[in-house]
Design a protein around this motif. Structure first.
Motif, short mmCIF file in Angstrom:
data_model
loop_
_atom_site.label_atom_id
_atom_site.label_comp_id
_atom_site.label_asym_id
_atom_site.label_seq_id
_atom_site.Cartn_x
_atom_site.Cartn_y
_atom_site.Cartn_z
N ILE B 89 12.58 3.49 9.48
CA ILE B 89 11.63 3.06 8.45
C ILE B 89 12.22 3.32 7.09
O ILE B 89 12.20 2.47 6.19
CB ILE B 89 10.30 3.84 8.62
CG1 ILE B 89 9.64 3.45 9.94
CG2 ILE B 89 9.37 3.55 7.45
CD1 ILE B 89 8.30 4.10 10.18
N LYS B 90 12.79 4.50 6.94
CA LYS B 90 13.42 4.86 5.67
C LYS B 90 14.50 3.84 5.30
O LYS B 90 14.54 3.34 4.18
CB LYS B 90 14.05 6.25 5.81
CG LYS B 90 14.84 6.69 4.60
CD LYS B 90 15.38 8.10 4.79
CE LYS B 90 16.26 8.48 3.60
NZ LYS B 90 16.67 9.89 3.67
N PHE B 93 13.00 0.52 4.06
CA PHE B 93 12.47 0.60 2.70
C PHE B 93 13.60 0.63 1.69
O PHE B 93 13.57 -0.06 0.68
CB PHE B 93 11.60 1.84 2.53
CG PHE B 93 10.16 1.60 2.86
CD1 PHE B 93 9.42 0.68 2.12
CD2 PHE B 93 9.54 2.27 3.89
CE1 PHE B 93 8.08 0.46 2.42
CE2 PHE B 93 8.22 2.05 4.19
CZ PHE B 93 7.49 1.14 3.46
N LEU B 94 14.59 1.46 1.99
CA LEU B 94 15.68 1.62 1.03
C LEU B 94 16.41 0.32 0.77
O LEU B 94 16.89 0.06 -0.31
CB LEU B 94 16.67 2.69 1.51
CG LEU B 94 16.18 4.13 1.45
CD1 LEU B 94 17.24 5.09 1.92
CD2 LEU B 94 15.76 4.48 0.01
N ASP B 98 9.34 -4.49 1.70
CA ASP B 98 8.11 -4.23 0.99
C ASP B 98 7.06 -3.60 1.89
O ASP B 98 6.10 -3.02 1.41
CB ASP B 98 7.57 -5.54 0.41
CG ASP B 98 8.45 -6.03 -0.72
OD1 ASP B 98 8.16 -5.73 -1.86
OD2 ASP B 98 9.46 -6.69 -0.41
N ASP B 99 7.23 -3.76 3.17
CA ASP B 99 6.36 -3.06 4.10
C ASP B 99 7.05 -3.02 5.46
O ASP B 99 8.06 -3.69 5.68
CB ASP B 99 4.99 -3.74 4.21
CG ASP B 99 3.89 -2.72 4.43
OD1 ASP B 99 4.18 -1.65 5.01
OD2 ASP B 99 2.75 -2.98 4.02
N TYR B 100 6.50 -2.23 6.33
CA TYR B 100 7.17 -1.96 7.60
C TYR B 100 6.11 -1.76 8.66
O TYR B 100 5.23 -0.93 8.51
CB TYR B 100 8.01 -0.69 7.45
CG TYR B 100 9.16 -0.59 8.42
CD1 TYR B 100 10.45 -0.80 7.98
CD2 TYR B 100 8.95 -0.26 9.75
CE1 TYR B 100 11.52 -0.71 8.84
CE2 TYR B 100 10.01 -0.19 10.63
CZ TYR B 100 11.29 -0.40 10.16
OH TYR B 100 12.36 -0.32 11.02
N GLU B 109 -4.08 -5.76 11.29
CA GLU B 109 -3.42 -4.92 10.29
C GLU B 109 -2.29 -5.70 9.63
O GLU B 109 -2.09 -5.64 8.42
CB GLU B 109 -2.88 -3.64 10.91
CG GLU B 109 -2.26 -2.74 9.85
CD GLU B 109 -1.69 -1.44 10.41
OE1 GLU B 109 -1.92 -1.17 11.61
OE2 GLU B 109 -1.00 -0.73 9.65
N LEU B 112 -3.63 -7.93 7.03
CA LEU B 112 -4.02 -7.21 5.82
C LEU B 112 -2.81 -6.83 5.00
O LEU B 112 -2.82 -6.92 3.77
CB LEU B 112 -4.81 -5.96 6.22
CG LEU B 112 -6.20 -6.25 6.76
CD1 LEU B 112 -6.81 -5.01 7.39
CD2 LEU B 112 -7.09 -6.75 5.63
N ARG B 113 -1.76 -6.43 5.67
CA ARG B 113 -0.56 -6.04 4.93
C ARG B 113 0.09 -7.27 4.28
O ARG B 113 0.61 -7.20 3.17
CB ARG B 113 0.43 -5.30 5.85
CG ARG B 113 -0.10 -3.93 6.27
CD ARG B 113 0.97 -3.04 6.88
NE ARG B 113 0.41 -1.74 7.26
CZ ARG B 113 0.33 -0.69 6.43
NH1 ARG B 113 0.78 -0.80 5.19
NH2 ARG B 113 -0.19 0.44 6.83
N LYS B 115 -1.56 -9.81 3.23
CA LYS B 115 -2.40 -10.11 2.08
C LYS B 115 -2.08 -9.18 0.91
O LYS B 115 -2.01 -9.60 -0.25
CB LYS B 115 -3.88 -9.93 2.49
CG LYS B 115 -4.82 -10.90 1.82
CD LYS B 115 -6.17 -10.83 2.50
CE LYS B 115 -7.25 -11.48 1.68
NZ LYS B 115 -8.57 -11.36 2.34
N ALA B 116 -1.88 -7.90 1.24
CA ALA B 116 -1.58 -6.92 0.19
C ALA B 116 -0.27 -7.24 -0.50
O ALA B 116 -0.18 -7.25 -1.72
CB ALA B 116 -1.54 -5.52 0.79
N VAL B 117 0.76 -7.53 0.29
CA VAL B 117 2.07 -7.82 -0.29
C VAL B 117 2.01 -9.10 -1.12
O VAL B 117 2.47 -9.16 -2.25
CB VAL B 117 3.15 -7.93 0.80
CG1 VAL B 117 4.44 -8.47 0.21
CG2 VAL B 117 3.38 -6.58 1.45
#
Lengths: 226, 226
Positions: B89-90, B93-94, B98-100, B109, B112-113, B115-117
């Motif tokens: 995961i790290k 992101f690095l 933008d999400d994982y 879920e 929703l993610r 939509k958020a992004v």
DNA sequence: TTTAAATGTTTCAGTTTAGTTACAAAGAGG
DNA sequence: CCTCTTTGTAACTAAACTGAAACATTTAAA
């Protein structure tokens, strides 16, 4: 500049855990056990991120965020929650959360999500860095604009430099040599009285009615904004 | 306008699951089993979000994103991954995710993610669409036409670029170097006064009567639309 | 109250910067 | 090729900015 994170959690252990670890990696952390003082802190301090328990004793976290959003407070929010039902996650996102982590959470993942959320908002906050303000005088160096209250006024380049220097040193008296050195880049070939005239012209533009007295004259020394 | 999501996953079942469900809630989905045509599609189509398996047969997903980011492609990315170790995961992101989300994932879920992004990037992408309008000046980049109110005016290529840049940055002062850099792609061999002439010609076309003053001159700095 | 120094105000001319016009080179389209 | 359009440069004009000077006002100390 350090980024400021406001943490709200009624579990004191988690609060301390976050305060300790976030400080350790270089964030400024303000911890709260409830939302009592959060609004005031948000309006008074520069807060870059809110981490908030979804289940607070005084209010539902998502309702609180919804309230903040309705007040046009756009600070990004990461929810922490013991709940992990999809319905709760959905609710959190819908009400304006930027991310959602369920307890027990992995600290490193939280750090990464913090970094991701802050990164996204970096650009916006960047713009506010070049904003100088003194009372109702706002100086936007990006847009090269100056506002007195809501009214935009036009300043020349010299006047802008002068105002910028005065605001950056508000409260301090700047003498003629200092001003000549920093703005005219020359203390030898420029008349000292040139400063008087420049100040006079600036005074007139930022305060045509001559009733505000933004710029005070300290006889025998120089000028200051106070 | 529909938002376009590009999905890359070597598992055909997941690909079809996503294509079906994302279409159902109103997204335009382009599915790929590998990264072969992704670069081309990204440059040719309007893609708002990439959903990508972290473990692709042809390349590590995170390496691929890193490559995209290095090419200045900023389209947001959500990783899907069977792995759920923190290290992975790290890493994701690095490298610019933008999400994982880890498989098996809950579809709601994911929605929703997404939509958020997408919500976070809405502002930016909004500008890049055909939203190029300022007061009664409309600039249609597809048709290469410019309207003042209902009247079409003919602009040259240079004038169109200039107007486009001014509208995209309306309210901001653009200085000569910025304009030279973005339109003439050269700050060295082009006369600074070339900008004056180009602006003058544009001014004349969009405001022949000289009564609107769309383009304001900030002496010593540059020009802006305001 | 008087006086001298410091600062404020107005005006003007030199300088800088932008607008305008004309022209020639480069490009596009037939 | 030829013609028309576009675009960069230069020369000139217009406008804004700014420093200095002259004069007026304020301030502070005697």
């Amino acid at each position: 500049m350090k980024e400021h994170i406001l943490v709200v959690d009624d579990d004191n252990d988690i609060l301390e855990l976050l305060e300790y670890n976030l400080s350790l990696v270089g964030y400024d952390v303000l911890g709260f056990l409830n939302t009592k003082h959060v609004r005031r802190v948000l309006s008074e301090e520069k807060i870059d991120l809110i981490i908030m328990d979804r289940n607070l004793p005084d209010i539902e976290g998502s309702l609180y965020i919804e309230m903040l959003r309705s007040k046009n407070i756009t600070t990004p929010v990461i929810f922490l929650s013991a709940k992990d039902s999809q319905k709760d996650i959905k609710d959190g996102f819908l009400r304006g959360a930027d991310d959602y982590i369920t307890k027990p959470f992995d600290l490193e993942e939280l750090l990464l999500r913090i970094k991701a959320v802050l990164g996204r908002y970096k650009q916006e906050s960047k713009q506010n860095l070049d904003n100088l303000q003194y009372n109702d005088i706002k100086l936007d160096l990006n847009l090269h604009k100056v506002f007195i209250g809501d009214y935009e006024i036009g300043l020349t380049r010299l006047e802008t430099s002068l105002l910028q220097l005065l605001i950056a040193n508000k409260g301090k008296v700047l003498d003629r040599d200092f001003l000549l050195k920093h703005i005219w880049k020359d203390t030898q070939n420029i008349h000292k009285k040139t400063v008087n005239v420049a100040i006079k012209r600036l005074k007139e533009k930022i305060d045509p009615g001559k009733d505000k007295e933004y710029i005070k004259t300290i006889r025998g020394v120089g000028y200051l904004l106070a």
